[in-house]
Design an enzyme around this catalytic site. Structure first.
Site, PDB file in Angstrom:
ATOM      1  N   ASP A   9     -15.471  13.127  49.795  1.00 28.18           N
ATOM      2  CA  ASP A   9     -16.227  13.957  50.267  1.00 28.18           C
ATOM      3  C   ASP A   9     -15.669  14.638  51.670  1.00 28.18           C
ATOM      4  O   ASP A   9     -16.466  14.688  52.602  1.00 28.18           O
ATOM      5  CB  ASP A   9     -17.511  13.258  50.471  1.00 28.18           C
ATOM      6  CG  ASP A   9     -18.761  14.462  50.904  1.00 28.18           C
ATOM      7  OD1 ASP A   9     -18.394  15.907  50.714  1.00 28.18           O
ATOM      8  OD2 ASP A   9     -19.817  14.012  51.328  1.00 28.18           O
ATOM      9  N   GLN A  67     -19.994   7.090  48.149  1.00 23.43           N
ATOM     10  CA  GLN A  67     -20.696   6.923  49.347  1.00 23.43           C
ATOM     11  C   GLN A  67     -21.888   6.074  49.264  1.00 23.43           C
ATOM     12  O   GLN A  67     -23.051   6.629  49.334  1.00 23.43           O
ATOM     13  CB  GLN A  67     -21.100   8.443  49.726  1.00 23.43           C
ATOM     14  CG  GLN A  67     -19.739   9.244  49.967  1.00 23.43           C
ATOM     15  CD  GLN A  67     -20.161  10.684  50.082  1.00 23.43           C
ATOM     16  OE1 GLN A  67     -20.555  11.519  48.835  1.00 23.43           O
ATOM     17  NE2 GLN A  67     -19.895  11.468  51.273  1.00 23.43           N
ATOM     18  N   ASP A  86     -25.080   4.016  50.360  1.00 24.79           N
ATOM     19  CA  ASP A  86     -26.037   3.963  51.498  1.00 24.79           C
ATOM     20  C   ASP A  86     -26.064   2.902  52.177  1.00 24.79           C
ATOM     21  O   ASP A  86     -26.029   1.621  51.530  1.00 24.79           O
ATOM     22  CB  ASP A  86     -27.365   4.755  50.842  1.00 24.79           C
ATOM     23  CG  ASP A  86     -27.748   5.956  51.046  1.00 24.79           C
ATOM     24  OD1 ASP A  86     -26.761   6.705  50.447  1.00 24.79           O
ATOM     25  OD2 ASP A  86     -28.540   6.222  51.542  1.00 24.79           O
ATOM     26  N   ARG A  92     -22.539  15.359  66.414  1.00 25.38           N
ATOM     27  CA  ARG A  92     -23.187  15.820  65.223  1.00 25.38           C
ATOM     28  C   ARG A  92     -23.706  14.857  64.261  1.00 25.38           C
ATOM     29  O   ARG A  92     -22.698  13.959  63.717  1.00 25.38           O
ATOM     30  CB  ARG A  92     -22.638  16.974  64.614  1.00 25.38           C
ATOM     31  CG  ARG A  92     -22.852  17.744  63.470  1.00 25.38           C
ATOM     32  CD  ARG A  92     -22.733  17.232  62.086  1.00 25.38           C
ATOM     33  NE  ARG A  92     -23.084  17.895  61.118  1.00 25.38           N
ATOM     34  CZ  ARG A  92     -23.059  17.519  59.811  1.00 25.38           C
ATOM     35  NH1 ARG A  92     -22.755  16.412  59.393  1.00 25.38           N
ATOM     36  NH2 ARG A  92     -23.489  18.450  58.742  1.00 25.38           N
ATOM     37  N   ASP A 108     -24.912  13.652  60.759  1.00 27.68           N
ATOM     38  CA  ASP A 108     -24.683  13.912  59.462  1.00 27.68           C
ATOM     39  C   ASP A 108     -26.133  13.196  58.846  1.00 27.68           C
ATOM     40  O   ASP A 108     -26.432  12.158  58.926  1.00 27.68           O
ATOM     41  CB  ASP A 108     -23.560  13.313  58.862  1.00 27.68           C
ATOM     42  CG  ASP A 108     -23.315  13.687  57.327  1.00 27.68           C
ATOM     43  OD1 ASP A 108     -23.178  14.916  57.309  1.00 27.68           O
ATOM     44  OD2 ASP A 108     -23.591  13.033  56.452  1.00 27.68           O
ATOM     45  N   LEU A 144     -31.635   7.872  56.822  1.00 27.88           N
ATOM     46  CA  LEU A 144     -31.145   6.659  56.760  1.00 27.88           C
ATOM     47  C   LEU A 144     -32.082   5.532  56.260  1.00 27.88           C
ATOM     48  O   LEU A 144     -31.537   4.687  55.519  1.00 27.88           O
ATOM     49  CB  LEU A 144     -31.396   6.230  58.338  1.00 27.88           C
ATOM     50  CG  LEU A 144     -30.194   7.152  59.231  1.00 27.88           C
ATOM     51  CD1 LEU A 144     -29.908   6.545  60.680  1.00 27.88           C
ATOM     52  CD2 LEU A 144     -28.755   7.144  58.493  1.00 27.88           C
ATOM     53  N   GLU A 181     -27.978  17.304  61.807  1.00 33.28           N
ATOM     54  CA  GLU A 181     -28.013  18.007  60.682  1.00 33.28           C
ATOM     55  C   GLU A 181     -29.548  17.919  60.192  1.00 33.28           C
ATOM     56  O   GLU A 181     -29.757  16.927  59.487  1.00 33.28           O
ATOM     57  CB  GLU A 181     -27.083  17.385  59.444  1.00 33.28           C
ATOM     58  CG  GLU A 181     -26.970  18.310  58.272  1.00 33.28           C
ATOM     59  CD  GLU A 181     -26.234  17.987  57.080  1.00 33.28           C
ATOM     60  OE1 GLU A 181     -26.051  18.466  56.125  1.00 33.28           O
ATOM     61  OE2 GLU A 181     -26.107  16.715  57.069  1.00 33.28           O
ATOM     62  N   ASP A 206     -20.830  23.676  54.559  1.00 37.14           N
ATOM     63  CA  ASP A 206     -21.289  23.383  53.520  1.00 37.14           C
ATOM     64  C   ASP A 206     -21.905  24.519  52.712  1.00 37.14           C
ATOM     65  O   ASP A 206     -22.340  24.482  51.594  1.00 37.14           O
ATOM     66  CB  ASP A 206     -22.787  22.395  53.855  1.00 37.14           C
ATOM     67  CG  ASP A 206     -22.369  20.978  54.039  1.00 37.14           C
ATOM     68  OD1 ASP A 206     -21.424  20.422  53.440  1.00 37.14           O
ATOM     69  OD2 ASP A 206     -22.992  20.459  54.977  1.00 37.14           O
TER      70      ASP A 206
HETATM   71  C1  GLC Z   1     -23.968  16.523  55.163  1.00 44.56           C
HETATM   72  C2  GLC Z   1     -22.569  17.269  55.169  1.00 44.56           C
HETATM   73  C3  GLC Z   1     -21.647  17.334  53.698  1.00 44.56           C
HETATM   74  C4  GLC Z   1     -21.568  15.927  53.225  1.00 44.56           C
HETATM   75  C5  GLC Z   1     -22.955  15.133  53.179  1.00 44.56           C
HETATM   76  C6  GLC Z   1     -22.771  13.818  52.694  1.00 44.56           C
HETATM   77  O1  GLC Z   1     -24.711  17.439  54.448  1.00 44.56           O
HETATM   78  O2  GLC Z   1     -22.544  18.251  56.016  1.00 44.56           O
HETATM   79  O3  GLC Z   1     -20.543  18.093  53.835  1.00 44.56           O
HETATM   80  O4  GLC Z   1     -21.200  16.161  52.027  1.00 44.56           O
HETATM   81  O5  GLC Z   1     -23.745  15.188  54.407  1.00 44.56           O
HETATM   82  O6  GLC Z   1     -21.886  13.284  53.952  1.00 44.56           O
HETATM   83 CA    CA Z   2     -30.087   6.281  53.559  1.00 41.02          CA
END
Ligand code: GLC
Ligand code: CA
Length: 544
Positions: free
Chosen positions: A102, A211, A213, A241, A243, A248, A283, A349
């Site tokens: 990713d 990915q 959690d 920043r 994400d 969470l 974000e 994104d």
């Molecule tokens: C956020 C990021 C994006 C990513 C996602 C998972 O939205 O900006 O690019 O795929 O998180 O980490």
């Molecule tokens: Ca989570």
């Protein structure tokens, strides 16, 4: 609406008491006085309210070792370019080791540097060079999940009794009663649970299966991730920043900004507050930004204004002002004191702003003006200042269309790489849309961005002045006033390519002022102020 020929609009501008025609070319660089004032504003804990932030994808900025992949020394070599553009801070998309499922948002080690980009020494050199030029650095903190190649997950998936067994979210079935959510979006698949044969259990992932959690109900995860933040703050980064920070912690009834997640964010803010002059940007959710600010002092310093940033195209392509008007109005009145909007028209994104503007330069420019003149800290996505076009290559997923390498020159490799094969193909028209060509063109997007940033520089009003939305009686015109104790400006932006006129109630700051940006006329008669705007036009009047 009666059409006004551009030449007539100009004549109107000249005949107006104070709406003179604008100077032929606005400066592309701030004056020494502006720079001195900007230095003051950018010093101390409030720096982020007065900054312009540049979102950089290290992989696509500049390649110094010829492997076709941008790297940290490459970005370091472009700091002068960024400084000249008028950038005060850089947000680095993830720079940590990653299997790249990713684009680096799948982190395999929170405390090291992706070898494609360099090593920790290269990062430290970059940070020192940026700071020497008074450019701050924010790093991406990706806390919701790790890569499945992270040592914690490798250990966690190995057995139910391993040291990290409970660091991720496991279930005997592909669901769990206390987790009421699935994947974040279709991009990431349909199934949020993936079977791990070694445990004969499923693990939870809002994003790609690579990915997993993290389990924020485990205090060890909370401690370790807060320590990760400390690690980078100790290195000297100016903030983060964060994400998908709202995701969470999960519950049966909600998975976005639930009370447990808010608690964590307050702890993270507590960590930042132990260091001077640090800031973090969330974000945020596409629909609702306010919760990220908490009281204005205990959660995020900034949150992205996605209601404008991701939907501005609707205002320009559908002719509907409401979407932009409502987004800006919330920023004007709906946030707690101390909260700072982060405005944008592009990011990694979404599609390139050029695509969203459907290749119509004036829409792009007007959208950028709204982002720069609203009450916010503007974020500029790399290449946005060139009007970079979409690419068609795909390495990770379709979002790669907006992640193509920067084009610095016309030459093959475009000054990005000496390799015949960049990691991802350049966007369309890179032999026109590049720094070399645009630098020499007074009407280019790059020149326009330099003018915009030079115009704002050193004026506290743009970052923090009050924002008063104006209810113009013509929905093709978006207008607002920005004011503080020192000065006040009226901004008007047209959403139409035809000339437009409109009236607003004149208030104290609405006396016809000096035209200082763009082209339009403002006349005040009694209680009413009249705006005459050429097709596709915009203007800023200094009204106090
Ligand atoms: C956020 C990021 C994006 C990513 C996602 C998972 O939205 O900006 O690019 O795929 O998180 O980490
Ligand atoms: Ca989570």
């Amino acid at each position: 609406m009666r059409k006004v020929l551009p030449v007539l609009a100009l004549a109107l501008a000249c005949s107006s008491t104070r709406g003179a025609a604008p100077a032929a070319a606005l400066p592309t660089h701030a004056t020494p006085e502006q720079d001195a004032r900007a230095d003051q504003l950018l010093t101390g804990p409030d720096w982020y309210r007065h900054a312009v932030v540049y979102e950089a994808y290290v992989r696509s900025m500049s390649d110094t070792n010829g492997d076709g992949i941008g790297d940290l020394p490459g970005l370091t070599s472009k700091l002068d370019y960024l400084k000249t553009l008028g950038v005060d801070a850089i947000w680095l998309m993830p720079i940590m080791p990653t299997p790249f499922k990713d684009s680096g948002y799948d982190i395999a080690d929170y405390r090291a540097i992706n070898p494609d980009y360099g090593d920790m020494a290269a990062f430290e050199a970059f940070l020192a060079a940026a700071h020497a030029k008074k450019i701050r650095v924010l790093v991406d903190l990706v806390l919701n999940h790790t890569s499945d190649q992270h040592a914690w997950f490798k250990d966690s998936r190995a057995s139910k009794t391993s040291a990290h067994a409970d660091w991720y979210v496991w279930s005997d079935t592909p669901s769990r009663a206390d987790i009421g959510c699935g994947t974040y979006g279709p991009q990431f698949g349909e199934q949020a649970w993936t079977l791990e044969p070694a445990r004969n259990q499923y693990y939870f992932h809002r994003f790609y299966p690579q990915q997993p959690d993290l389990n924020y109900r485990n205090p060890a995860v909370v401690k370790e991730t807060l320590d990760t933040a400390k690690f980078w703050l100790d290195k000297g980064v100016d903030g983060f920043r964060c994400d998908v920070i709202g995701l969470l912690v999960e519950s049966a009834t909600g998975c976005d900004m639930i009370p447990e997640t808010l608690d964590y964010i307050r702890q993270l803010r507590g960590v930042l507050d132990r260091y001077p002059d640090r800031a973090m940007v969330a974000e945020s959710k596409i629909t609702s930004v306010t919760p990220y600010f908490g009281s204005g002092k205990d959660m995020f310093h900034m949150a992205f204004d996605f209601p404008y940033g991701y939907f501005w195209g609707l205002a320009f392509n559908g002719g509907s002002r409401k979407i932009a008007f409502d987004a800006l109005s919330t920023a004007a009145t709906g946030y707690p004191p101390g909260a700072q909007d982060a405005s944008l028209i592009g990011s990694h994104d979404v599609q390139r702003a050029w695509t969203i503007a459907r290749g119509v330069a004036w829409k792009y420019r007007r959208a950028a003006e709204i982002s720069m003149f609203t009450k916010a800290t503007p974020f500029v996505y790399y290449g946005e200042e060139l009007g970079l076009r979409a690419g068609s290559g795909v390495v990770v997923d379709t979002r790669d269309s907006a992640r193509t390498p920067m084009a610095w020159t016309r030459a093959p490799g475009h000054g990005f790489t000496t390799s015949p094969k960049p990691w991802l193909d350049f966007g369309e028209a890179a032999d026109e849309t590049n720094v070399e060509i645009e630098d020499a063109d007074p009407s280019s997007m790059l020149t326009f961005y330099r003018q915009l940033l030079a115009f704002r520089r050193g004026h506290a009003v743009w970052g923090t002045g009050d924002l008063v939305m104006l209810d113009v009686d013509n929905p093709a015109l978006l207008a607002f006033v920005r004011k503080n104790a020192e000065e006040a400006y009226l901004v008007v932006v047209s959403l139409s390519e035809d000339p437009q006129e409109g009236s607003v109630a004149a208030t104290e700051v609405m006396r016809a002022g000096e035209l200082v940006w763009g082209n339009a006329a403002l006349t005040v008669a009694g209680a009413s102020a009249r705006l005459t705007v050429p097709g596709a036009g915009s203007a800023v009047f200094k009204v106090r």
